[in-house]
Structure formats: C-alpha cells, structure tokens
Design a protein around this motif. Structure first.
Motif, PDB file in Angstrom:
ATOM      1  N   LEU A  14       0.823  -1.204   0.000  1.00  0.00           N
ATOM      2  CA  LEU A  14       0.000   0.000   0.000  1.00  0.00           C
ATOM      3  C   LEU A  14       0.858   1.255   0.000  1.00  0.00           C
ATOM      4  O   LEU A  14       0.510   2.253  -0.652  1.00  0.00           O
ATOM      5  CB  LEU A  14      -0.924  -0.005   1.225  1.00  0.00           C
ATOM      6  CG  LEU A  14      -1.903   1.166   1.349  1.00  0.00           C
ATOM      7  CD1 LEU A  14      -2.822   1.239   0.141  1.00  0.00           C
ATOM      8  CD2 LEU A  14      -2.703   1.039   2.640  1.00  0.00           C
ATOM      9  N   ARG A  18       0.615   4.445  -2.568  1.00  0.00           N
ATOM     10  CA  ARG A  18       0.416   5.824  -2.135  1.00  0.00           C
ATOM     11  C   ARG A  18       1.496   6.744  -2.703  1.00  0.00           C
ATOM     12  O   ARG A  18       1.193   7.865  -3.142  1.00  0.00           O
ATOM     13  CB  ARG A  18       0.404   5.885  -0.612  1.00  0.00           C
ATOM     14  CG  ARG A  18      -0.880   5.313   0.007  1.00  0.00           C
ATOM     15  CD  ARG A  18      -0.769   5.226   1.512  1.00  0.00           C
ATOM     16  NE  ARG A  18      -2.046   4.841   2.114  1.00  0.00           N
ATOM     17  CZ  ARG A  18      -2.179   4.454   3.374  1.00  0.00           C
ATOM     18  NH1 ARG A  18      -1.121   4.401   4.180  1.00  0.00           N
ATOM     19  NH2 ARG A  18      -3.364   4.112   3.844  1.00  0.00           N
ATOM     20  N   ARG A  65      -3.467  -5.874  -6.717  1.00  0.00           N
ATOM     21  CA  ARG A  65      -3.547  -5.854  -5.260  1.00  0.00           C
ATOM     22  C   ARG A  65      -4.861  -6.458  -4.770  1.00  0.00           C
ATOM     23  O   ARG A  65      -4.883  -7.243  -3.821  1.00  0.00           O
ATOM     24  CB  ARG A  65      -3.388  -4.418  -4.751  1.00  0.00           C
ATOM     25  CG  ARG A  65      -3.457  -4.278  -3.242  1.00  0.00           C
ATOM     26  CD  ARG A  65      -3.250  -2.842  -2.792  1.00  0.00           C
ATOM     27  NE  ARG A  65      -3.593  -2.717  -1.385  1.00  0.00           N
ATOM     28  CZ  ARG A  65      -2.780  -3.025  -0.369  1.00  0.00           C
ATOM     29  NH1 ARG A  65      -1.558  -3.459  -0.617  1.00  0.00           N
ATOM     30  NH2 ARG A  65      -3.172  -2.903   0.871  1.00  0.00           N
ATOM     31  N   ASP A  69      -5.099  -9.958  -2.470  1.00  0.00           N
ATOM     32  CA  ASP A  69      -5.530  -9.758  -1.095  1.00  0.00           C
ATOM     33  C   ASP A  69      -6.244 -10.987  -0.523  1.00  0.00           C
ATOM     34  O   ASP A  69      -7.108 -11.572  -1.166  1.00  0.00           O
ATOM     35  CB  ASP A  69      -6.462  -8.547  -1.027  1.00  0.00           C
ATOM     36  CG  ASP A  69      -6.596  -8.014   0.381  1.00  0.00           C
ATOM     37  OD1 ASP A  69      -7.236  -8.686   1.215  1.00  0.00           O
ATOM     38  OD2 ASP A  69      -6.048  -6.925   0.653  1.00  0.00           O
TER      39      ASP A  69
END
Length: 262
Positions: A14, A18, A65, A69
């Motif tokens: 993550l 970002r 992603r 997950d």
C-alpha cells in the motif's frame, strides 16, 4: 490498524501505491501549469503522457492488489495452499518457513499440521510492509501462537545447525535475498537445515533461467546427491488458477515449485 483482525499484507504494498499516487498527482499538476505558463503545448503534452502512463500502471497494480488480497481475490492464499499441498510431511516435529513475511504460510502450515511446532524466519526489512510483531499478532488471532515462534534472520546464512528441521518451506523469497547473488546457493542453504528424510516445498521464480538456470538439471543434481525425492513443477502460473493479466514480468511470471524429501 485493526488489532482484532489478521493482517497478512499484500504483495503490492500500500505504501508504494500511495507514493505512486502522489507522483501522479504532481505530474498532473505540472502538466496543467505547463499548459498555462508556456506558449507551446509540447512540454505539457509530454508530461501529460508520462502522467497517463503512470496512472495506467497504478490502475493495473490496484487490480493486482485486489486479486492478491487474502480478503479479496485471495490469490496469495491459493498459492500458499498449492505449496502446502505438495509438502509430503506427517506433521511430526518442527517446520521452518523461510521468509515468512506476515506469517500467512507459517500459520497455514500450523493449522494444517496441528501437532507440529513451527518457526517463521524473515529479515523484515524497511522495504516490506511486514513486521515480526505483526506475525505474532496474526498467530495469536488464529489460535496457534503457542506452537509458532518468529525469528529474524538471513535466508542466505541461516542461524541453524545442519538437519535442524523436519520440514522446510518457502514462498517467493529466494529471488529477493540480496546477500547472496547465486540463488541456487540460497536453495541449498534451506536444504542444509533439513533433516535426512525431511520434507521440503519451495515456490519461487524457478522457471526464470536468468535467476536459477536449468531447474530440471538442478533437481537431477540433488537426486544424485542422495535426496530421496525431488520434483520440479515449472510455470505454476499456467496451471489454471492464476489469471492471465498477472502472468507478466514483475508479477507472476516464471513461477516454479520444487518439492520432495531429503
């Protein structure tokens, strides 16, 4: 962070997503300023193209992603299960998970082998969104903490004597070990700490010859050295449970499974 739910992380961090989003935002702002301040649109167009390319990459990684997950597409869990199913072990004794990350594979093996003691080992470097305390918390939440320990170490130089473990597993770790450029030596180090007759299952980018050479030849070499069983399954990503859009370099391309008994 929710301390009442397990957190096994993601192969697409993550934090990286970002940082890339911030960069895309800066490029888009720069594009707008160039169009406003310069008499020619060419610089703005070029910067806009760069921003669009990065945005496309971000959207692709976002999709990957969600697929990886554990609470989404669960591909990470599916690959862990595929490895665990090829570990031909009775669950008696101690298992080592090399490069355990957030403890997902270690804990899966703990639940699969309820009589075993397990050790998860990792370097937990700052570039990864995993931590030792995260592993311990996950193990406690999954109800296996009393049988699992987590230790910091280097996969290229394991701090265990020869034949210390009854089983050894590792998932997508060996190619990431920076302290040893020869990745076959990292595999051999994992096999060093396995007892004679012990079981192993390793999943990595074994089908990428630039990293590992001819793995069929390596399997034959191990058998000549006295291993009871060595099986290599190439290109695991092509077996039907990995979507085509992630079968690309940098994601899941050239995956192989090496398993057997010492």
């Amino acid at each position: 962070m929710n301390h009442t739910q397990t957190d096994y992380g993601n192969w697409v961090p993550l934090a990286m997503m970002r940082r890339l989003a911030v960069l895309i935002g800066a490029l888009l702002l720069g594009t707008a300023l160039l169009f406003l301040l310069l008499p020619t649109p060419v610089p703005g167009i070029l910067l806009g193209i760069a921003a669009a390319a990065l945005l496309a990459a971000w959207l692709y990684m976002f999709r990957c992603r969600r697929l990886f997950d554990f609470s989404g597409g669960n591909l990470m869990g599916t690959l862990h299960q595929y490895l665990a199913e090829h570990l031909t072990w009775d669950g008696q004794g101690t298992l080592l998970d090399i490069g355990c990350g957030a403890g997902a594979l270690t804990i899966r093996c703990a639940r699969r082998f309820p009589l075993a003691h397990l050790v998860g080992m990792d370097s937990w470097g700052p570039e990864w969104s995993y931590a030792q305390e995260q592993c311990r918390r996950n193990a406690a939440l999954e109800g296996v903490a009393e049988r699992v320990t987590f230790e910091k170490g280097d996969a290229a130089r394991l701090a265990y004597p020869d034949g210390a473990f009854d089983a050894v597993v590792s998932n997508f770790v060996f190619h990431e070990v920076r302290t040893e450029p020869d990745k076959r030596k990292v595999v051999r180090e994992a096999l060093r700490v396995l007892k004679k007759g012990g079981a192993f299952a390793f999943q990595d980018l074994f089908s990428q010859e630039a990293l590992y050479g001819d793995m069929e030849q390596f399997a034959r070499e191990l058998r000549r050295e006295g291993f009871q069983e060595v099986v290599f399954i190439p290109h695991v990503e092509r077996l039907g449970f990995v979507p085509r859009f992630v079968q690309v370099p940098g994601m899941l391309c050239g995956v192989g499974l090496l398993f057997g008994k010492k």
